[in-house]
Design an enzyme around this catalytic site. Sequence first.
Site, PDB file in Angstrom:
ATOM      1  N   GLY A  36       0.806  -1.223   0.000  1.00  0.00           N
ATOM      2  CA  GLY A  36       0.000   0.000   0.000  1.00  0.00           C
ATOM      3  C   GLY A  36       0.838   1.271   0.000  1.00  0.00           C
ATOM      4  O   GLY A  36       0.307   2.380  -0.109  1.00  0.00           O
ATOM      5  N   GLY A  37       2.154   1.148   0.165  1.00  0.00           N
ATOM      6  CA  GLY A  37       3.035   2.311   0.121  1.00  0.00           C
ATOM      7  C   GLY A  37       2.901   3.259   1.298  1.00  0.00           C
ATOM      8  O   GLY A  37       3.321   4.416   1.217  1.00  0.00           O
ATOM      9  N   HIS A  38       2.349   2.783   2.420  1.00  0.00           N
ATOM     10  CA  HIS A  38       2.150   3.680   3.567  1.00  0.00           C
ATOM     11  C   HIS A  38       3.358   3.764   4.492  1.00  0.00           C
ATOM     12  O   HIS A  38       3.299   4.451   5.511  1.00  0.00           O
ATOM     13  CB  HIS A  38       0.919   3.265   4.372  1.00  0.00           C
ATOM     14  N   TYR A  70      -2.196  -2.971  14.145  1.00  0.00           N
ATOM     15  CA  TYR A  70      -3.185  -2.929  15.225  1.00  0.00           C
ATOM     16  C   TYR A  70      -4.287  -1.948  14.840  1.00  0.00           C
ATOM     17  O   TYR A  70      -4.106  -1.052  14.009  1.00  0.00           O
ATOM     18  CB  TYR A  70      -2.547  -2.465  16.543  1.00  0.00           C
ATOM     19  N   ILE A 121       5.512 -11.764   0.564  1.00  0.00           N
ATOM     20  CA  ILE A 121       4.315 -12.405   1.104  1.00  0.00           C
ATOM     21  C   ILE A 121       3.184 -12.193   0.107  1.00  0.00           C
ATOM     22  O   ILE A 121       2.937 -11.070  -0.352  1.00  0.00           O
ATOM     23  CB  ILE A 121       3.960 -11.827   2.483  1.00  0.00           C
ATOM     24  N   ASN A 155       5.730  -0.660  12.591  1.00  0.00           N
ATOM     25  CA  ASN A 155       4.864  -0.068  11.572  1.00  0.00           C
ATOM     26  C   ASN A 155       4.863   1.462  11.614  1.00  0.00           C
ATOM     27  O   ASN A 155       4.335   2.098  10.703  1.00  0.00           O
ATOM     28  CB  ASN A 155       3.429  -0.593  11.707  1.00  0.00           C
ATOM     29  N   TYR A 156       5.437   2.049  12.672  1.00  0.00           N
ATOM     30  CA  TYR A 156       5.633   3.504  12.671  1.00  0.00           C
ATOM     31  C   TYR A 156       7.099   3.762  12.318  1.00  0.00           C
ATOM     32  O   TYR A 156       7.857   4.376  13.067  1.00  0.00           O
ATOM     33  CB  TYR A 156       5.269   4.105  14.032  1.00  0.00           C
TER      34      TYR A 156
HETATM   35  C1  LIG Z   1      -2.487   7.131   7.053  1.00  0.00           C
HETATM   36  C2  LIG Z   1      -1.847   5.993   7.807  1.00  0.00           C
HETATM   37  C3  LIG Z   1      -2.560   5.357   8.815  1.00  0.00           C
HETATM   38  C4  LIG Z   1      -2.015   4.281   9.511  1.00  0.00           C
HETATM   39  N1  LIG Z   1      -2.759   3.659  10.479  1.00  0.00           N
HETATM   40  C5  LIG Z   1      -2.257   2.580  11.113  1.00  0.00           C
HETATM   41  C6  LIG Z   1      -3.020   1.856  12.076  1.00  0.00           C
HETATM   42  O1  LIG Z   1      -4.168   2.194  12.377  1.00  0.00           O
HETATM   43  N2  LIG Z   1      -2.456   0.782  12.675  1.00  0.00           N
HETATM   44  C7  LIG Z   1      -1.190   0.368  12.353  1.00  0.00           C
HETATM   45  O2  LIG Z   1      -0.731  -0.656  12.882  1.00  0.00           O
HETATM   46  N3  LIG Z   1      -0.447   1.032  11.455  1.00  0.00           N
HETATM   47  C8  LIG Z   1      -0.949   2.113  10.825  1.00  0.00           C
HETATM   48  N4  LIG Z   1      -0.181   2.751   9.891  1.00  0.00           N
HETATM   49  C9  LIG Z   1       1.154   2.237   9.592  1.00  0.00           C
HETATM   50  C10 LIG Z   1       1.047   1.090   8.584  1.00  0.00           C
HETATM   51  O3  LIG Z   1       0.516  -0.064   9.196  1.00  0.00           O
HETATM   52  C11 LIG Z   1       2.429   0.753   8.035  1.00  0.00           C
HETATM   53  O4  LIG Z   1       2.972   1.854   7.389  1.00  0.00           O
HETATM   54  C12 LIG Z   1       2.371  -0.453   7.097  1.00  0.00           C
HETATM   55  O5  LIG Z   1       3.650  -1.014   6.980  1.00  0.00           O
HETATM   56  C13 LIG Z   1       1.848  -0.055   5.741  1.00  0.00           C
HETATM   57  O6  LIG Z   1       1.664  -1.151   4.917  1.00  0.00           O
HETATM   58  P1  LIG Z   1       1.622  -0.894   3.334  1.00  0.00           P
HETATM   59  O7  LIG Z   1       1.558  -2.216   2.677  1.00  0.00           O
HETATM   60  O8  LIG Z   1       0.547   0.096   3.040  1.00  0.00           O
HETATM   61  O9  LIG Z   1       3.016  -0.169   3.129  1.00  0.00           O
HETATM   62  P2  LIG Z   1       4.292  -0.409   2.192  1.00  0.00           P
HETATM   63  O10 LIG Z   1       4.998   0.892   2.236  1.00  0.00           O
HETATM   64  O11 LIG Z   1       3.889  -0.950   0.883  1.00  0.00           O
HETATM   65  O12 LIG Z   1       5.124  -1.520   2.966  1.00  0.00           O
HETATM   66  C14 LIG Z   1       5.685  -1.326   4.247  1.00  0.00           C
HETATM   67  C15 LIG Z   1       6.827  -2.310   4.483  1.00  0.00           C
HETATM   68  O13 LIG Z   1       6.391  -3.659   4.292  1.00  0.00           O
HETATM   69  C16 LIG Z   1       7.072  -4.277   3.197  1.00  0.00           C
HETATM   70  N5  LIG Z   1       6.092  -5.038   2.422  1.00  0.00           N
HETATM   71  C17 LIG Z   1       4.952  -4.552   1.878  1.00  0.00           C
HETATM   72  N6  LIG Z   1       4.286  -5.531   1.256  1.00  0.00           N
HETATM   73  C18 LIG Z   1       5.013  -6.658   1.393  1.00  0.00           C
HETATM   74  C19 LIG Z   1       4.833  -8.003   0.940  1.00  0.00           C
HETATM   75  N7  LIG Z   1       3.773  -8.364   0.219  1.00  0.00           N
HETATM   76  N8  LIG Z   1       5.785  -8.912   1.245  1.00  0.00           N
HETATM   77  C20 LIG Z   1       6.873  -8.551   1.959  1.00  0.00           C
HETATM   78  N9  LIG Z   1       7.091  -7.293   2.415  1.00  0.00           N
HETATM   79  C21 LIG Z   1       6.165  -6.354   2.133  1.00  0.00           C
HETATM   80  C22 LIG Z   1       7.659  -3.130   2.416  1.00  0.00           C
HETATM   81  O14 LIG Z   1       8.774  -3.525   1.646  1.00  0.00           O
HETATM   82  C23 LIG Z   1       7.995  -2.135   3.508  1.00  0.00           C
HETATM   83  O15 LIG Z   1       9.184  -2.512   4.137  1.00  0.00           O
HETATM   84  C24 LIG Z   1      -0.706   3.835   9.191  1.00  0.00           C
HETATM   85  C25 LIG Z   1       0.012   4.482   8.194  1.00  0.00           C
HETATM   86  C26 LIG Z   1      -0.538   5.553   7.500  1.00  0.00           C
HETATM   87  C27 LIG Z   1       0.261   6.240   6.423  1.00  0.00           C
END
Ligand SMILES: Cc1cc2nc3c(=O)[nH]c(=O)nc-3n(C[C@H](O)[C@H](O)[C@H](O)COP(=O)(O)OP(=O)(O)OC[C@H]3O[C@@H](n4cnc5c(N)ncnc54)[C@H](O)[C@@H]3O)c2cc1C
Length: 551
Positions: free
Chosen positions: A127-129, A205, A256, A491-492
């Site tokens: 999701g790039g978050h 969480y 994953i 995750n932060y």
């Molecule tokens: C607006 C906002 C709200 C949020 N709210 C919460 C919340 O309520 N609770 C909470 O716990 N966190 C929260 N977060 C933090 C969020 O959980 C993390 O940023 C999380 O890692 C995002 O996942 P992503 O797949 O969107 O991010 P990405 O940037 O795509 O991935 C994050 C990390 O995981 C790795 N990764 C992603 N996909 C895979 C895969 N398929 N296999 C292996 N590695 C992978 C990436 O390489 C990177 O290291 C929030 C973030 C934002 C920006």
Amino acid sequence: MILLYYLIKAIANSANLYAFLLVLILNLSSFPSLTWAATDVSVYESFLQCLQNNTNPQDNISEIVYYQTNASYTSVLEAYIRNARLINSTTAKPKPLIILTPKQISHVQASVICSKKVGYQLKIRSGGHDYEGISYISDHPFFLLDMFNLRSVQVDVKNESAWVQTGATLGELYYTIWQNSKAHGFPAGVCPTVAVGGHFSGGGYGNMLRKYGLAVDNVLDAQIVDVNGKLLDRKSMGEDLFWAIRGGGGASFGVIISYKIKLVLVPEIVTVFKVERYIEEDATDVAHKWQFVAPKTDNDLFMRMLLQPVTSKTKKKEKTIRVSIYAFYLGNADALVSLLGKEFPELGLKKENCNETSWIQSVVWWANSINITSPKDLLDRNLNSANFLKRKSDYVQTPISKDGLNWIFQRMIELGKTGLVFNAYGGRMNEIPATDAPFPHRAGNLFKIQYSVNWQQAGSTAENEYLTQIRKLYSYMTPFVSKNPRSAFLNYRDLDIGVMESGKNSYEEGSVYGFKYFKGNFDRLVKAKTAVDPENFFRNEQSIPTLPSKA
Ligand SMILES: Cc1cc2nc3c(=O)[nH]c(=O)nc-3n(C[C@H](O)[C@H](O)[C@H](O)COP(=O)(O)OP(=O)(O)OC[C@H]3O[C@@H](n4cnc5c(N)ncnc54)[C@H](O)[C@@H]3O)c2cc1C
Ligand SMILES: *[C@@H]1O[C@H](CO)[C@@H](O)[C@H](O)[C@H]1NC(C)=O
Ligand SMILES: *[C@@H]1O[C@H](CO)[C@@H](O)[C@H](O)[C@H]1NC(C)=O
Ligand SMILES: *[C@@H]1O[C@H](CO)[C@@H](O)[C@H](O)[C@H]1NC(C)=O
Ligand SMILES: *[C@@H]1O[C@H](CO)[C@@H](O)[C@H](O)[C@H]1NC(C)=O
Ligand SMILES: *[C@@H]1O[C@H](CO)[C@@H](O)[C@H](O)[C@H]1NC(C)=O
Ligand SMILES: *[C@@H]1O[C@H](CO)[C@@H](O)[C@H](O)[C@H]1NC(C)=O
Ligand SMILES: *[C@@H]1O[C@H](CO)[C@@H](O)[C@H](O)[C@H]1NC(C)=O
């Protein structure tokens, strides 16, 4: 000579001719950071060859490959960038040479095999978050594997389980569960555009954690593509790797593909509320008491508290602190008002402050900062615009005194913009052993703090100002938070707490951030990593290092 060689090769293939001409133009215009060298074209060609060799001949594999000269490259790259600091920063990092958008698991397998073969690092994005963008930036030349096409959600209501692919957003997951059953939900994050890949693998969480724990406490099985391109499930990956990808960060271990999750029960009616107080009212008393109630109250109740510097309502020229409590309760408003009347009279909660609603509508309510109104909006993957932002985290183990809170409030007012979010732990979180998953912050923690600053102005002046400000507040908080190590939530993501220097694989460096994120679980993660990826192909700025081989 080299250019002539590529010209001849390119004429054989008109798509490549287009690439070649762009390469030539970019080279001639001497645009150093954007230039595609001739060697890059040859990397692209042998990579494509390798992909073709490793996938079904019927697949037109070039359809999933975007290289830097492709007209859609920038929009594909930026579609899942959620932090403007990382695209429009004065210190912007190199962009991926190639973006891969697999449509099938076999495409992921080929991507791993072939990236390794041509010697490029592979970054994985769902999701790039990621707050520091490490899913899509790197100091070294790299490819980006973007999972957005792999996002199916299959719910098995009878079995109270679901398989969800990692490219799915939490909004898509919640919506699909709700379509299949009004009695079930899932305890993960409150932001609907966060994706499963990073969120689950980092120990995500949400507002049901006091009742049901983290997302990873409710994972039953998983599929992962390992460094050899093999597709493994829980049985074939073994319990150590399965343990590691429930909070140790996916990107150190493989790609994953999906998680199988256990759905949880939600009542027909849940209740939410938001209550606000300012210092000139009784915000300090409310904030102080919150620390004694929120981590200890009924497991059905989650209360998040936001502390923000704002302009005073009454004295317009003065700054004050606004304390806002956001609550989620697995029950009705009468029960909640009665519970908090006893435990938290300072809040003065009345029934008219409460909103009784369905679980899915409560998901919409919690996502209110992005202004959505109906469950269907949860399917929108593009709700957030990319702000400039920085986040940090801490854990609090003993309540902060009223004097302490007032002192912190004054520092926040002086600094001006950085806010704090207190997320209550306790309940189920206290019952799950700290070794059950890599996420170690269980019994003994009252709440987690998120530090948060957002800004709109591009440029290094604003960036420096806000980064300095949030780091100062973090430093002021030292006496009030966990020590040895001062722990943090993966995750932060926060690169301030330590990084692996680019290209290195050092236990020393890894243990700096590793013990903060994982405490006693770090060494087990290192062991799991060493067993599955001894060459450290899957690495990033804060990945798990391997142990040197004893040979
Ligand atoms: C607006 C906002 C709200 C949020 N709210 C919460 C919340 O309520 N609770 C909470 O716990 N966190 C929260 N977060 C933090 C969020 O959980 C993390 O940023 C999380 O890692 C995002 O996942 P992503 O797949 O969107 O991010 P990405 O940037 O795509 O991935 C994050 C990390 O995981 C790795 N990764 C992603 N996909 C895979 C895969 N398929 N296999 C292996 N590695 C992978 C990436 O390489 C990177 O290291 C929030 C973030 C934002 C920006
Ligand atoms: C692809 O397969 C062909 C035929 O097996 C082989 O000759 C070629 O070297 C392979 N190329 C790559 C890049 O793997
Ligand atoms: C960009 O890449 C996509 C996917 O490979 C392809 O479909 C499209 O034709 C390419 N566009 C250009 C202008 O090269
Ligand atoms: C494969 O995809 C590319 C890029 O989209 C396109 O140009 C080409 O025509 C396709 N080839 C076949 C055989 O479909
Ligand atoms: C980055 O800056 C450019 C130019 O100012 C602007 O067009 C673009 O929208 C910005 N992107 C983001 C995500 O802020
Ligand atoms: C339901 O789950 C159980 C335990 O996980 C499993 O043994 C069983 O095969 C599942 N049934 C179906 C229909 O998937
Ligand atoms: C309850 O929440 C819903 C959905 O967000 C909203 O439409 C409604 O106005 C709210 N009601 C009250 C009393 O706040
Ligand atoms: C929220 O959305 C509604 C309807 O789309 C719009 O009228 C309103 O201005 C939006 N509010 C904010 C704060 O963005």
